[in-house]
Design a protein around this motif. Structure first.
Motif, PDB file in Angstrom:
ATOM      1  N   ARG A   1      -6.685  39.663  -5.316  1.00 56.03           N
ATOM      2  CA  ARG A   1      -8.058  39.901  -5.784  1.00 56.03           C
ATOM      3  C   ARG A   1      -9.038  38.807  -5.354  1.00 56.03           C
ATOM      4  NH1 ARG A   1      -7.337  41.937 -12.078  1.00 56.03           N
ATOM      5  NH2 ARG A   1      -5.970  43.697 -11.668  1.00 56.03           N
ATOM      6  N   HIS A   2      -8.550  37.563  -5.311  1.00 57.13           N
ATOM      7  CA  HIS A   2      -9.482  36.444  -5.117  1.00 57.13           C
ATOM      8  C   HIS A   2      -8.986  35.426  -4.096  1.00 57.13           C
ATOM      9  CE1 HIS A   2     -11.358  37.896  -8.816  1.00 57.13           C
ATOM     10  NE2 HIS A   2     -10.183  37.817  -9.414  1.00 57.13           N
ATOM     11  N   GLY A   3      -8.000  35.786  -3.261  1.00 55.27           N
ATOM     12  CA  GLY A   3      -7.358  34.803  -2.388  1.00 55.27           C
ATOM     13  C   GLY A   3      -8.295  33.986  -1.539  1.00 55.27           C
ATOM     14  N   GLU A   4      -9.403  34.578  -1.088  1.00 57.09           N
ATOM     15  CA  GLU A   4     -10.315  33.876  -0.176  1.00 57.09           C
ATOM     16  C   GLU A   4     -11.403  33.090  -0.912  1.00 57.09           C
ATOM     17  OE1 GLU A   4     -12.602  37.259  -1.585  1.00 57.09           O
ATOM     18  OE2 GLU A   4     -10.499  37.012  -0.998  1.00 57.09           O
ATOM     19  N   GLU A   5     -11.502  33.240  -2.240  1.00 57.87           N
ATOM     20  CA  GLU A   5     -12.600  32.621  -2.997  1.00 57.87           C
ATOM     21  C   GLU A   5     -12.372  31.120  -3.177  1.00 57.87           C
ATOM     22  OE1 GLU A   5     -13.676  34.681  -6.597  1.00 57.87           O
ATOM     23  OE2 GLU A   5     -13.161  36.638  -5.724  1.00 57.87           O
ATOM     24  N   ILE A   6     -13.419  30.338  -2.998  1.00 60.48           N
ATOM     25  CA  ILE A   6     -13.343  28.879  -3.116  1.00 60.48           C
ATOM     26  C   ILE A   6     -13.348  28.491  -4.596  1.00 60.48           C
ATOM     27  CG2 ILE A   6     -14.460  26.687  -2.563  1.00 60.48           C
ATOM     28  CD1 ILE A   6     -13.310  28.175  -0.149  1.00 60.48           C
ATOM     29  N   ILE A   7     -12.358  27.661  -4.981  1.00 59.08           N
ATOM     30  CA  ILE A   7     -12.319  27.190  -6.380  1.00 59.08           C
ATOM     31  C   ILE A   7     -12.492  25.673  -6.476  1.00 59.08           C
ATOM     32  CG2 ILE A   7     -10.975  29.102  -7.323  1.00 59.08           C
ATOM     33  CD1 ILE A   7      -8.469  27.407  -7.063  1.00 59.08           C
ATOM     34  N   PHE A   8     -12.409  24.964  -5.331  1.00 61.02           N
ATOM     35  CA  PHE A   8     -12.688  23.523  -5.310  1.00 61.02           C
ATOM     36  C   PHE A   8     -13.604  23.228  -4.130  1.00 61.02           C
ATOM     37  CE2 PHE A   8      -8.534  23.456  -7.510  1.00 61.02           C
ATOM     38  CZ  PHE A   8      -8.902  22.741  -8.649  1.00 61.02           C
ATOM     39  N   ASP A   9     -14.767  22.612  -4.423  1.00 58.25           N
ATOM     40  CA  ASP A   9     -15.702  22.206  -3.373  1.00 58.25           C
ATOM     41  C   ASP A   9     -15.592  20.701  -3.141  1.00 58.25           C
ATOM     42  OD1 ASP A   9     -17.069  24.582  -2.592  1.00 58.25           O
ATOM     43  OD2 ASP A   9     -18.028  24.604  -4.559  1.00 58.25           O
ATOM     44  N   ASN A  10     -15.735  20.310  -1.881  1.00 56.66           N
ATOM     45  CA  ASN A  10     -15.796  18.888  -1.519  1.00 56.66           C
ATOM     46  C   ASN A  10     -14.637  18.078  -2.094  1.00 56.66           C
ATOM     47  OD1 ASN A  10     -18.230  19.133  -0.044  1.00 56.66           O
ATOM     48  ND2 ASN A  10     -19.387  19.144  -1.974  1.00 56.66           N
ATOM     49  N   VAL A  11     -13.418  18.550  -1.862  1.00 56.01           N
ATOM     50  CA  VAL A  11     -12.236  17.800  -2.293  1.00 56.01           C
ATOM     51  C   VAL A  11     -12.003  16.659  -1.312  1.00 56.01           C
ATOM     52  CG1 VAL A  11      -9.757  17.930  -2.729  1.00 56.01           C
ATOM     53  CG2 VAL A  11     -11.228  19.861  -3.307  1.00 56.01           C
ATOM     54  N   GLU A  12     -11.808  15.455  -1.853  1.00 56.55           N
ATOM     55  CA  GLU A  12     -11.617  14.286  -1.000  1.00 56.55           C
ATOM     56  C   GLU A  12     -10.240  14.325  -0.346  1.00 56.55           C
ATOM     57  OE1 GLU A  12     -11.574   9.381  -1.256  1.00 56.55           O
ATOM     58  OE2 GLU A  12     -12.006  10.595  -3.042  1.00 56.55           O
ATOM     59  N   THR A  13     -10.183  14.002   0.946  1.00 55.08           N
ATOM     60  CA  THR A  13      -8.922  13.963   1.669  1.00 55.08           C
ATOM     61  C   THR A  13      -8.445  12.521   1.786  1.00 55.08           C
ATOM     62  OG1 THR A  13      -9.991  13.766   3.820  1.00 55.08           O
ATOM     63  CG2 THR A  13      -9.608  15.990   2.996  1.00 55.08           C
ATOM     64  N   ASP A  14      -7.213  12.347   2.253  1.00 57.29           N
ATOM     65  CA  ASP A  14      -6.629  11.008   2.370  1.00 57.29           C
ATOM     66  C   ASP A  14      -7.405  10.111   3.327  1.00 57.29           C
ATOM     67  OD1 ASP A  14      -4.677  11.632   0.592  1.00 57.29           O
ATOM     68  OD2 ASP A  14      -3.147  12.114   2.092  1.00 57.29           O
ATOM     69  N   ASP A  15      -8.079  10.719   4.316  1.00 52.83           N
ATOM     70  CA  ASP A  15      -8.816   9.891   5.280  1.00 52.83           C
ATOM     71  C   ASP A  15     -10.282   9.732   4.908  1.00 52.83           C
ATOM     72  OD1 ASP A  15      -9.813  12.385   5.737  1.00 52.83           O
ATOM     73  OD2 ASP A  15      -9.398  12.417   7.899  1.00 52.83           O
ATOM     74  N   GLY A  16     -10.646  10.097   3.655  1.00 53.02           N
ATOM     75  CA  GLY A  16     -12.012   9.909   3.191  1.00 53.02           C
ATOM     76  C   GLY A  16     -12.930  11.075   3.455  1.00 53.02           C
ATOM     77  N   GLY A  17     -12.449  12.117   4.137  1.00 55.27           N
ATOM     78  CA  GLY A  17     -13.267  13.295   4.382  1.00 55.27           C
ATOM     79  C   GLY A  17     -13.294  14.221   3.179  1.00 55.27           C
TER      80      GLY A  17
END
Length: 668
Positions: A505-521
């Protein structure tokens, strides 16, 4: 090949009410429609059609889907055939994808083989109906077997003239090339020239699942069978026919198989034809060869239930025993019926009415384990032979994938032969382990062959490789890692099914915006990406392969413009996926007031976080139960017991920690 733009146009135009309405009488029910389900014997309308979602579903037998998947299931069409049916209905011109020269050559050659075979089918059939020899010899043979004219037409039976080059001469006169006459097997070529393979024989065309003529069987007539080594001659393998991949009569039987949810397997052409004439149409034949995996997979598309119907002599018993372990291993439910000695399905069907035949089958068919026990164990007094026979039955049970069914058969076997069930369980477990070890060895052999044949590549699936190619995000609110755990392999838990519902039903929907990655991105995570990332931290994946495949397909299409998981899966060319997606996409209360509304509390993000933790808790609890079972069996081994007690303590602490996160108290 139909191009993508045309496929999209067809899918956009197809309306579920229009399509289902061609086969089912529908009446309005609120904003939806309902009718009697066409997939099972339905007396109270349970088949609901939703114009808003453009899908249909039966809440009794669980079948339905989009317009395409409905046609695939109801009419037993392939995905391209269903698309072409809809294109004709909505007057949409099919635009074919541009093929390469090699693809065009191969497609042209295959089509030529089909065209030659279809001409030959009509040629043989016309000879039978209109040629003096066809009427006097061929038609007389079918009459002597009690075959009616309507059944002759249904199976397009024919007769090949006795002159050795009759078909070859007629075909070349019509412009058909010798190359294709030889490649189909209709003609044989040697140093003296080309001649007919089937001359002087009664002809039985083989149709594939789509109704195309792929091969022929030819039978020497009764007056010529004496001293003839080959009573039947069949077409050789070709580009369009592989005997181990086809079943005689499947095209004529497929609708009845779906409706009856059972298939009868017989040995020969005339057995199939006689059963049809007696009113039982869900019948196919493997024509005297052992069943192959492709044939089993073909049947499994229509039903999981098979009855082996053979005559009761030694040859019939041998036929019943062939390939049965493969059927059991593929999840087929087998019953066996041996007819009275001296009768085969052909002769037995001709002696009895439809009602008598059905009653005899219902009263006398037995499950395969009972059949094998009666045949090989009961009445055997020699201890060695009896032990070997029991071992053979346990081996058959060991390949059954359904654990509950295995246990049921084992209990029944113990009662039948008067043996302690615990003894049989120990033997069963030994054989199950042996089967698993053999499968592992086979996988390693395949893997080694693949490694030697090509450059080393990652063993991760494509979606997993895509995930690893990007920086790993620091996932907020992630569950604690679960070390050394494996997902259950027998069946999906309720939590796994709930996770799959959210993915569809919702597989493509974004539930987290701007999550920090290990390299700071920073990245964003959809429902499918979060579930995959969280589980992959500990090497976990879904227990059911089709669920894992669907998750990976969402990941592969994530970010494509306009991609929506629900639409994608409900229109999937794999009918098993489209039906599952339809079931998961439908809220029961949407298609009828008598169904309970499924609660959907909290935000989408909260639901996913909670379900993932629930899934981890499920895995831990199953691990805990497995350790407890091992403890009961290891009472005499102190070293193993101490190790298991330590594992039990650590796993229990992990289970209690997860339960606390979920707000439960599980301190057992």
């Amino acid at each position: 090949m139909i191009d993508r733009a045309t496929v999209d146009k067809i899918l956009d135009a197809a309306k579920i009410v229009d399509v289902v309405g061609e086969f089912v009488t529908l009446r309005k029910s609120g904003v939806n429609y309902k009718g009697l389900c066409p997939f099972h014997d339905d007396r109270n309308p349970s088949f609901m059609v939703s114009p808003a979602k453009n899908i249909c579903h039966c809440f009794v037998c669980d079948k339905g889907g989009t317009p395409v998947s409905f046609l695939m299931e109801h009419e037993q069409m392939t995905y391209p055939e269903a698309l072409r049916w809809l294109a004709r209905k909505y007057n949409i011109e099919i635009v074919e994808k541009e093929l390469t020269d090699e693809e065009r050559r191969q497609q042209g050659e295959r089509e030529s083989l089909f065209i030659v075979n279809e001409w030959a089918r009509d040629y043989f059939h016309n000879i039978l109906k209109n040629d003096p020899d066809g009427l006097a010899i061929g038609k007389q043979y079918f009459r002597s077997r009690g075959i009616r004219d309507d059944i002759i037409e249904k199976f397009q039976l024919g007769y090949a003239p006795q002159r050795r080059d009759a078909l070859y001469t007629a075909a070349t006169a019509k412009g058909y090339q010798k190359e294709f006459l030889v490649k189909t097997g209709l003609c044989i070529e040697n140093e003296r020239g080309a001649y007919d393979r089937f001359s002087g024989r009664a002809i039985f065309p083989w149709l594939n699942i789509s109704g195309k003529v792929v091969a022929f069987g030819g039978r020497v007539l009764d007056s010529r069978t004496k001293g003839v080594a080959q009573k039947y001659v069949n077409s050789p393998d070709s580009d369009i026919y592989h005997k181990e991949r086809e079943l005689y009569g499947l095209y004529q039987a497929k609708r009845a198989i779906v409706k009856e949810d059972r298939v009868f397997m017989v040995e020969g052409y005339t057995d199939v034809i006689a059963m049809h004439q007696a009113g039982i149409e869900n019948v196919v034949a493997n024509s005297g060869t052992a069943l192959s995996l492709p044939q089993i997979h073909l049947l499994h598309r229509f039903t999981s239930n098979i009855t082996l119907l053979y005559d009761g002599d030694e040859a019939g018993i041998h036929a019943a025993m062939r390939g049965t372990d493969m059927l059991l291993a593929e999840g087929m439910n087998i019953k066996v019926l041996l007819l009275p000695d001296g009768d085969d399905p052909d002769s037995f069907a001709r002696k009895h009415s439809t009602e008598e035949l059905r009653k005899y089958i219902d009263d006398n068919q037995t499950d395969f384990i009972t059949f094998k026990t009666r045949l090989t164990v009961e009445g055997v007094s020699d201890p060695v032979k009896r032990s070997e026979a029991i071992g053979g039955i346990v081996q058959s049970i060991s390949v059954i994938p359904d654990q509950i069914l295995r246990s049921t058969y084992l209990t029944d076997l113990a009662q039948r032969i008067g043996m302690k069930e615990q003894t049989l369980i120990a033997e069963l477990n030994k054989r199950v382990r042996r089967n698993m070890e053999e499968e592992q060895k086979n996988r390693e052999r395949e893997s080694n062959r693949g490694t030697n044949a090509q450059e080393p590549t990652s063993s991760e699936p494509p979606a997993a490789q895509q995930q690893q190619s990007a920086p790993i995000p620091v996932v907020p609110q992630s569950s604690q890692p679960v070390p050394h755990l494996h997902t259950p392999q027998e069946q999906a838990s309720q939590v796994e099914q709930l996770l799959m519902r959210e993915i569809v039903r919702h597989g493509e929907e974004i539930i987290f915006d701007n999550v920090e990655t290990d390299d700071g991105g920073h990245v964003s995570l959809s429902v499918a990406q979060y579930i995959d990332l969280d589980l992959s931290q500990d090497g976990l994946q879904f227990a059911v392969p089709i669920h894992q495949r669907m998750l990976e397909e969402v990941l592969a299409h994530q970010g494509e413009p306009g991609f929506k998981a629900e639409t994608y899966f409900c229109s999937h060319p794999d009918i098993s996926i489209s039906q599952l997606a339809t079931r998961l996409a439908i809220d029961r209360h949407q298609l009828g007031g008598r169904f309970v509304v499924e609660p959907r509390e909290g935000s989408l993000r909260q639901r996913i976080l909670h379900l993932v933790k629930d899934y981890r808790l499920d895995i831990v609890e199953q691990r805990l139960k497995a350790i407890q079972q091992q403890l009961r069996q290891a009472s005499s081994d102190m070293e193993l017991t101490m190790k298991l007690l330590k594992d039990h303590k650590e796993t229990k602490e992990l289970r209690d920690m997860l339960a606390k996160q979920l707000g439960s108290d599980l301190m057992v």
